[in-house]
Design an enzyme around this catalytic site. Structure first.
Site, PDB file in Angstrom:
ATOM      1  N   HIS A   1       0.733  -1.227  -0.172  1.00  0.00           N
ATOM      2  CA  HIS A   1       0.062   0.024  -0.167  1.00  0.00           C
ATOM      3  C   HIS A   1       0.948   1.229   0.168  1.00  0.00           C
ATOM      4  O   HIS A   1       1.607   1.501   0.913  1.00  0.00           O
ATOM      5  CB  HIS A   1      -0.800   0.104   1.463  1.00  0.00           C
ATOM      6  CG  HIS A   1      -2.012  -1.046   1.325  1.00  0.00           C
ATOM      7  ND1 HIS A   1      -2.531  -1.343   2.404  1.00  0.00           N
ATOM      8  CD2 HIS A   1      -2.257  -2.088   0.608  1.00  0.00           C
ATOM      9  CE1 HIS A   1      -3.380  -2.260   2.286  1.00  0.00           C
ATOM     10  NE2 HIS A   1      -3.092  -2.757   0.869  1.00  0.00           N
TER      11      HIS A   1
HETATM   12  C1  LIG Z   1       0.203  -7.784  -3.986  1.00  0.00           C
HETATM   13  C2  LIG Z   1      -0.881  -6.580  -3.418  1.00  0.00           C
HETATM   14  C3  LIG Z   1      -1.905  -6.731  -2.875  1.00  0.00           C
HETATM   15  C4  LIG Z   1      -2.966  -5.721  -2.774  1.00  0.00           C
HETATM   16  N1  LIG Z   1      -4.061  -6.093  -1.872  1.00  0.00           N
HETATM   17  C5  LIG Z   1      -5.096  -5.151  -1.904  1.00  0.00           C
HETATM   18  C6  LIG Z   1      -6.340  -5.308  -1.307  1.00  0.00           C
HETATM   19  O1  LIG Z   1      -6.674  -6.313  -1.065  1.00  0.00           O
HETATM   20  N2  LIG Z   1      -7.347  -4.093  -1.404  1.00  0.00           N
HETATM   21  C7  LIG Z   1      -6.860  -2.740  -1.737  1.00  0.00           C
HETATM   22  O2  LIG Z   1      -7.661  -1.897  -1.760  1.00  0.00           O
HETATM   23  N3  LIG Z   1      -5.560  -2.778  -2.249  1.00  0.00           N
HETATM   24  C8  LIG Z   1      -4.794  -3.508  -2.544  1.00  0.00           C
HETATM   25  N4  LIG Z   1      -3.615  -3.327  -2.913  1.00  0.00           N
HETATM   26  C9  LIG Z   1      -3.214  -1.962  -3.329  1.00  0.00           C
HETATM   27  C10 LIG Z   1      -3.737  -1.666  -4.635  1.00  0.00           C
HETATM   28  O3  LIG Z   1      -3.909  -2.645  -5.851  1.00  0.00           O
HETATM   29  C11 LIG Z   1      -3.338  -0.230  -5.214  1.00  0.00           C
HETATM   30  O4  LIG Z   1      -3.351   0.651  -4.007  1.00  0.00           O
HETATM   31  C12 LIG Z   1      -4.062   0.363  -6.363  1.00  0.00           C
HETATM   32  O5  LIG Z   1      -4.132  -0.728  -7.237  1.00  0.00           O
HETATM   33  C13 LIG Z   1      -3.179   1.697  -6.989  1.00  0.00           C
HETATM   34  O6  LIG Z   1      -3.783   2.103  -7.983  1.00  0.00           O
HETATM   35  P1  LIG Z   1      -3.073   3.248  -8.872  1.00  0.00           P
HETATM   36  O7  LIG Z   1      -3.928   3.362 -10.135  1.00  0.00           O
HETATM   37  O8  LIG Z   1      -2.653   4.118  -8.196  1.00  0.00           O
HETATM   38  O9  LIG Z   1      -1.741   2.282  -9.375  1.00  0.00           O
HETATM   39  P2  LIG Z   1      -1.721   0.583 -10.076  1.00  0.00           P
HETATM   40  O10 LIG Z   1      -2.961  -0.034 -10.216  1.00  0.00           O
HETATM   41  O11 LIG Z   1      -0.590   0.108  -9.874  1.00  0.00           O
HETATM   42  O12 LIG Z   1      -1.692   1.087 -11.743  1.00  0.00           O
HETATM   43  C14 LIG Z   1      -0.411   1.819 -12.342  1.00  0.00           C
HETATM   44  C15 LIG Z   1      -0.237   1.477 -13.811  1.00  0.00           C
HETATM   45  O13 LIG Z   1       0.491   2.465 -14.248  1.00  0.00           O
HETATM   46  C16 LIG Z   1       1.346   1.770 -15.247  1.00  0.00           C
HETATM   47  N5  LIG Z   1       2.611   2.699 -15.360  1.00  0.00           N
HETATM   48  C17 LIG Z   1       3.558   3.167 -14.520  1.00  0.00           C
HETATM   49  N6  LIG Z   1       4.320   4.044 -15.272  1.00  0.00           N
HETATM   50  C18 LIG Z   1       4.107   4.099 -16.187  1.00  0.00           C
HETATM   51  C19 LIG Z   1       4.706   4.829 -17.550  1.00  0.00           C
HETATM   52  N7  LIG Z   1       5.810   5.623 -17.282  1.00  0.00           N
HETATM   53  N8  LIG Z   1       4.053   4.682 -18.795  1.00  0.00           N
HETATM   54  C20 LIG Z   1       2.998   4.042 -18.741  1.00  0.00           C
HETATM   55  N9  LIG Z   1       2.572   3.316 -17.700  1.00  0.00           N
HETATM   56  C21 LIG Z   1       3.020   3.357 -16.438  1.00  0.00           C
HETATM   57  C22 LIG Z   1       1.905   0.577 -14.420  1.00  0.00           C
HETATM   58  O14 LIG Z   1       2.492  -0.496 -15.219  1.00  0.00           O
HETATM   59  C23 LIG Z   1       0.549   0.190 -13.699  1.00  0.00           C
HETATM   60  O15 LIG Z   1      -0.229  -0.669 -14.568  1.00  0.00           O
HETATM   61  C24 LIG Z   1      -2.387  -4.409  -3.310  1.00  0.00           C
HETATM   62  C25 LIG Z   1      -1.580  -4.251  -4.113  1.00  0.00           C
HETATM   63  C26 LIG Z   1      -0.694  -5.201  -4.508  1.00  0.00           C
HETATM   64  C27 LIG Z   1       0.629  -5.007  -5.223  1.00  0.00           C
END
Ligand SMILES: Cc1cc2nc3c(=O)[nH]c(=O)nc-3n(C[C@H](O)[C@H](O)[C@H](O)COP(=O)(O)OP(=O)(O)OC[C@H]3O[C@@H](n4cnc5c(N)ncnc54)[C@H](O)[C@@H]3O)c2cc1C
Length: 490
Positions: free
Chosen positions: A426
């Site tokens: 997280h």
């Molecule tokens: C193993 C694990 C278990 C988890 N369990 C839970 C849970 O049970 N419940 C919960 O609420 N949360 C959980 N989380 C946390 C939750 O998944 C994340 O907080 C959430 O997905 C973050 O959303 P986001 O859009 O910020 O980033 P992400 O969902 O990580 O998406 C970001 C995306 O941007 C892409 N990206 C990055 N840089 C670039 C670039 N320069 N150019 C193009 N693309 C790029 C990445 O490849 C990625 O696909 C967990 C996370 C993990 C890793």
């Protein structure tokens, strides 16, 4: 790499995870021309559910080995694939507790942010991701944990999940091969595509291109299967960065946008323990424990961890000479965790050498150490009450805890900081949103200060650590913000 080509689109979304997919579907359904650039690859369910090393190669950033640096290094993993971290997460679902809506409003001056106004956005996400209550018949590792919770008389609940129809394949972290766990590639992304959004995978945004107070587009690298790559210049009227809590600030800073960017990195540091029971648990064949204890929330939470035999070996490795014999008893073991709402200081910066790497740092505070110590005392007591013969914390040189007297020691003493083996999944708060110009990077709706057409819409914008699983909050805030954008453009 061939020469930069140039393309023009109306809205560019960078990243296709929780924030990016939400942004894309809303914009596409409102009639905007949307292109999403995603660094990772597109995978079908047939690529999911492989062994953890294979899954980490396919779906994780840095093959799952990203340290957060500090005097106590912390293991961090995040997704790098279509759907981002939602593809590999556990699907636990929380709405942002009202206390945090109020605290964030007060501390960061977020306009038009109330529990009531957020309800529809949470409800929307819950419907799209089929969030449901856990099954009535609890898996063994959950039932045992429940026994301990009842013995302690603490407030706890089996947490709803975005995993309706889960059949306990124990593959959440490797991508659910049954499609039960609802990564956004199962729901929002196909819907966004049906509404006209285009998702370009294997495409890394290297730099934002700027002119005065506008972002004019991006420079991105598109890779092919034969490992050749093109550098593409994509011009856009509007850019939403949704690259996650570490990559969003890194990309912004690399592009020269630094105002309160990457200065306030927050995490939930997590300490795991393995517990040995007389009875068979067979956690290796089951979904992780589904109950979380919120008695000591928001500072301290307990729950259960993903369990494989390989993970068990890793978790026991802090004291391997004493612990290795336990591997024979893996069927009688399960893994649980203490997570604390981090209060330490963290930063995210692009690496100075080479443009593609990011350096995340987090310095564990004394309060964090206190909470982890108290949390261990309480979690160990709970597990012993549930029938554990002994509890093995991921702390170097710390003997097994096999009595309540051993456990309560940590209510009053601090665990040795340098011996802690911590992890986290997280991460947030690297570009806090709100009207407080002395601490925020973006306004109340994610518009980056000093820029007319640049928005942040992912975990980075959470102004502080929420003390709960964050995906629901990220999606609800992302939808709120993008709807505000749409209403302004109309
Ligand atoms: C193993 C694990 C278990 C988890 N369990 C839970 C849970 O049970 N419940 C919960 O609420 N949360 C959980 N989380 C946390 C939750 O998944 C994340 O907080 C959430 O997905 C973050 O959303 P986001 O859009 O910020 O980033 P992400 O969902 O990580 O998406 C970001 C995306 O941007 C892409 N990206 C990055 N840089 C670039 C670039 N320069 N150019 C193009 N693309 C790029 C990445 O490849 C990625 O696909 C967990 C996370 C993990 C890793």
């Amino acid at each position: 790499m061939s020469e930069a080509q140039s393309i023009r689109v109306e809205v560019l979304v960078i990243g296709s995870g929780a924030g990016g997919a939400t942004t894309a579907i809303e914009l596409a359904q409102a009639g905007f021309e949307v292109v999403v650039l995603e660094e990772g690859s597109r995978h079908g369910l047939d690529s999911y559910g492989k062994s953890l090393p294979q899954a980490m190669q396919l779906l994780y950033r840095n093959r799952g080995m990203t340290p957060i640096l500090g005097s106590v290094p912390i293991g961090f993993v995040e997704g790098r694939c279509l759907g981002g971290s939602t593809e590999i997460n556990s699907g636990f679902w929380h709405r942002l507790p009202p206390e945090f809506v109020l605290r964030w409003t007060k501390q960061f001056q977020i306009n038009d942010f109330t529990v009531e106004s957020m309800d529809e956005h949470f409800a929307w996400a819950e419907e799209k991701l089929k969030v449901t209550e856990p099954p009535e018949i609890l898996p063994k590792s959950t039932a045992i944990f429940k026994r301990g919770v009842e013995a302690m008389g603490w407030s706890a609940r089996a947490v709803p999940r975005a995993a309706s129809g889960c059949v306990n394949t124990n593959a959440c972290a490797a991508g659910c091969p049954k499609g039960a766990k609802q990564g956004v590639s199962q729901n929002l992304i196909p819907l966004a595509e049906a509404a006209g959004a285009r998702f370009v995978t294997d495409c890394t945004v290297k730099l934002l291109l700027r002119s005065q107070d506008r972002v004019t587009g991006v420079l991105a690298e598109i890779r092919r299967e034969d490992k050749s790559a093109d550098l593409v210049r994509i011009e856009a009227d509007y850019v939403f960065i949704c690259a996650g809590a570490t990559q969003t600030p890194s990309l912004l800073r690399r592009s020269g946008i630094k105002f309160h960017v990457g200065d306030t990195f927050q995490i939930h540091p997590m300490l795991k323990v393995c517990a040995l029971f007389d009875e068979e648990v067979n956690a290796q064949k089951s979904v992780m424990p589904l109950i979380q204890v919120k008695e000591f929330w928001p500072d301290i939470s307990f729950g259960g961890s993903f369990f494989t035999v390989g993970q068990l070996a890793m978790n026991l490795s802090d004291n391997w000479p004493e612990n290795q014999k336990l591997m024979e008893s893996y069927r009688n073991m399960a893994t649980y965790y203490v997570a604390v709402r981090g209060t330490g200081r963290g930063t995210v910066r692009p690496a100075r050498f080479g443009t593609e790497y990011t350096i995340a740092k987090y310095e564990l505070s004394q309060v964090d150490v206190r909470h982890l110590s108290q949390g261990l005392a309480r979690l160990a007591t709970l597990l012993l009450s549930a029938g554990a013969k002994a509890v093995y914390p991921c702390v170097q040189s710390l003997p097994a805890i096999d009595s309540e007297l051993d456990a309560v020691r940590w209510l009053d003493e601090n665990l040795p900081k340098s011996a802690l083996s911590l992890t986290t999944v997280h991460a947030f708060s690297t570009c806090p949103m709100g009207e407080r110009m002395d601490r925020c990077a973006a306004d109340s709706f994610g518009k980056v200060f000093g820029h007319q057409n640049l928005f942040i819409n992912d975990a980075s914008m959470l102004p502080d650590s929420p003390g709960i699983n964050p995906q629901g909050t990220i999606m609800a805030l992302a939808r709120r913000n993008v709807q505000h954008f749409i209403s302004q453009k109309r």
